[in-house]
Write an enzyme that holds these catalytic residues in place. Sequence first.
Site, short mmCIF file in Angstrom:
data_model
loop_
_atom_site.label_atom_id
_atom_site.label_comp_id
_atom_site.label_asym_id
_atom_site.label_seq_id
_atom_site.Cartn_x
_atom_site.Cartn_y
_atom_site.Cartn_z
N ASN A 184 -0.51 -28.56 -37.81
CA ASN A 184 -0.21 -29.79 -38.12
C ASN A 184 -1.31 -31.06 -37.76
OD1 ASN A 184 2.63 -29.52 -38.78
ND2 ASN A 184 2.62 -28.75 -36.68
N LYS A 193 5.84 -19.81 -48.06
CA LYS A 193 5.56 -21.19 -47.85
C LYS A 193 4.74 -21.86 -48.95
CE LYS A 193 5.54 -20.62 -42.97
NZ LYS A 193 4.83 -21.06 -41.55
N GLU A 215 2.28 -22.92 -37.68
CA GLU A 215 1.44 -23.58 -38.28
C GLU A 215 0.69 -24.37 -37.32
OE1 GLU A 215 2.85 -26.88 -40.80
OE2 GLU A 215 4.64 -27.27 -39.16
N GLU A 257 4.85 -30.30 -45.82
CA GLU A 257 5.18 -30.51 -44.34
C GLU A 257 6.47 -31.05 -44.27
OE1 GLU A 257 2.85 -29.59 -42.40
OE2 GLU A 257 1.54 -28.97 -43.81
N GLY A 258 7.00 -31.08 -43.15
CA GLY A 258 8.22 -31.71 -42.79
C GLY A 258 9.42 -31.08 -42.79
N SER A 263 5.02 -34.77 -34.90
CA SER A 263 6.17 -35.54 -34.17
C SER A 263 6.45 -35.05 -32.83
CB SER A 263 7.39 -35.88 -35.09
OG SER A 263 7.75 -34.49 -35.56
N ARG A 265 -0.88 -30.90 -33.76
CA ARG A 265 0.00 -29.98 -32.92
C ARG A 265 0.00 -28.82 -33.55
NH1 ARG A 265 5.66 -31.65 -34.10
NH2 ARG A 265 5.79 -29.66 -35.19
N ARG A 315 10.63 -26.76 -28.96
CA ARG A 315 12.04 -26.81 -30.04
C ARG A 315 12.67 -25.73 -30.15
NH1 ARG A 315 9.48 -29.05 -35.24
NH2 ARG A 315 8.13 -27.23 -34.71
N LYS A 367 -1.23 -25.25 -45.37
CA LYS A 367 -0.77 -23.72 -45.14
C LYS A 367 -1.81 -22.87 -45.67
CE LYS A 367 3.57 -24.94 -43.70
NZ LYS A 367 3.71 -26.38 -43.65
P1 ADP Z 1 6.85 -27.19 -41.88
O1 ADP Z 1 5.57 -27.75 -42.34
O2 ADP Z 1 7.92 -27.51 -42.91
O3 ADP Z 1 7.26 -27.48 -40.51
P2 ADP Z 1 6.68 -24.60 -40.76
O4 ADP Z 1 5.65 -23.69 -41.25
O5 ADP Z 1 6.46 -25.18 -39.44
O6 ADP Z 1 6.73 -25.62 -41.99
O7 ADP Z 1 8.05 -23.62 -41.00
C1 ADP Z 1 9.28 -24.29 -40.72
C2 ADP Z 1 9.86 -23.34 -39.64
O8 ADP Z 1 10.10 -22.12 -40.30
C3 ADP Z 1 9.28 -23.34 -38.37
O9 ADP Z 1 9.58 -24.25 -37.52
C4 ADP Z 1 10.01 -21.87 -38.10
O10 ADP Z 1 11.06 -21.97 -37.42
C5 ADP Z 1 10.06 -21.27 -39.38
N1 ADP Z 1 9.17 -20.14 -39.50
C6 ADP Z 1 7.86 -20.61 -40.20
N2 ADP Z 1 6.96 -19.52 -40.13
C7 ADP Z 1 7.47 -18.77 -39.53
C8 ADP Z 1 7.22 -17.26 -39.18
N3 ADP Z 1 5.98 -16.76 -39.50
N4 ADP Z 1 7.98 -16.55 -38.41
C9 ADP Z 1 9.22 -17.03 -38.00
N5 ADP Z 1 9.68 -18.25 -38.27
C10 ADP Z 1 8.71 -19.05 -38.94
MG MG Z 2 6.54 -26.90 -38.78
#
Ligand code: ADP
Ligand code: MG
Length: 483
Positions: free
Chosen positions: A151, A374, A149, A378-379, A156, A129, A460, A307
Amino acid sequence: MWVYPPELTPSEGERLTEVVKDWTIAHGLAVRPPPTVIPNEADPSGILATAAPVTLFPSPFPDVCFNQAVAVQKTYNELYASISQNEDFLAQIVKDIGDSDEFIGELWKIHLRVKEEGYVQHKSLGLFRSDYMVHQDANGSVPQVKQVEFNTIASSFGGLSTQTSLLHDAARLASGIRQAFIEYGPSFTAHEKCALFLVQGGERNVFDQRHLEYELQKSQDPVIPVFRLPFSEILQHTSIADGAGRQLLYKPPQLPAHTFEVAVIYMRSGYGPSDYPDQSAWEARYHLERSAAIKCPTVLTQVAGTKKVQQVLATPETPSNPPILSRFLPGNSTGISELSSTFTNIYPLDETEAGLKARKIALDPELCKSYVLKPQREGGGNNVYRTAIPEFLKSVPEAHWTSYILMELITPPPVRNVILRNGKLEQGGVICELGIYGTCIWDQQAKTVLHNEQAGYLLRTKGDKSEEGGVAAGFGCMDSVAL
Ligand code: ADP
Ligand code: MG
């Protein structure tokens, strides 16, 4: 002026709450209630379910952006299949992340152990995803989708999003698992084949997984028995067949006389340190990895989903940084430029020139406001945002900084909506995150792609005051697009 979504009067709000709360349960758009809503003592047998949080209206989403994300998915599938096949590249990633990330280090050790013995299964299944937000500059530039990101493990909501978008994601994701089940070939041990869902105990997002399972059970030819096995019980209920084939055998505790040969392992667990509380959990992962079952994902594909990999891919080429995408997608210049347009700035925090520049940004009380930091996790719930970054970084030993990446924040145009969560309406500004699913099966050894599909979407949405977007983590909710 025409306003979308419309402002609700209190009685309209009540009426819609009534409609949505019944529709969600009736259609299986459900989760186990969080303990803040139903304390564990009130439901000791875990029989209760509640509506997943949803928006009352589909959120407006620019159709060019939606189409851009859908169009690039098969290229993303191919890219990550190709990265998974490039062990040298992944070894370098693991080295770059450094010894400071024990979790990734342990995963890599599993790959090295199995490699030494020799892999018996070369086919690999990806249920991917790719997550995006719409980016628009403060000066109101043309909106573009930018990747949050990618996945590669436990992606999920494919089951639940079927219900919000009616786009049949669950059917298409299940069809990826079904295809892998067929690719496995006939059973070698004379035991019936099965698919195994590896899950976490006490999973609240269980219905999302069930929808996939129910889709698989619709398959008549072949019939696909599906079992759920908690990650913590792998060694207890599975074994490896005698002989060089290393077939994975599963004895369901509820069917003591039966043994199944596991054709496909679909992991909805194992993506974070909490699933590996002790050495035996790592042994369990090793045990699966060396088996003949087709894994979704393999250790290599899980590492491809870090990442850090995303940062390396997004780093523009310079004389000291040779082009990277063409290494994985030779000859596909259209695909490469489509992928690149979804990247936003992501920096390492190492001692390269780019890394040193990023360290300055991360430690600067003003500049840090446009970034998110970051770790390789994950998660949800692991990131550090904006002004919290400098202090956080200073609390981490400098030798560990290489295990983080610094990413520019994507800034979507303002959107309003109404969220129904735990029976209460929350009205206000929202931020939407689009996820595009993809399924891919490839052969690590022959280096061929056997199956590659785009498999639906997920929207979402979270209140614009919340930084994290995970629905299961309790911040976001399910939505669908109004193009
Ligand atoms: P995880 O693997 O924990 O899901 P993500 O990289 O998806 O990590 O980050 C979690 C949340 O943080 C994302 O769903 C988003 O809402 C927010 N986020 C992450 N990166 C960005 C970004 N570059 N700009 C804006 N929001 C972000
Ligand atoms: Mg995410």
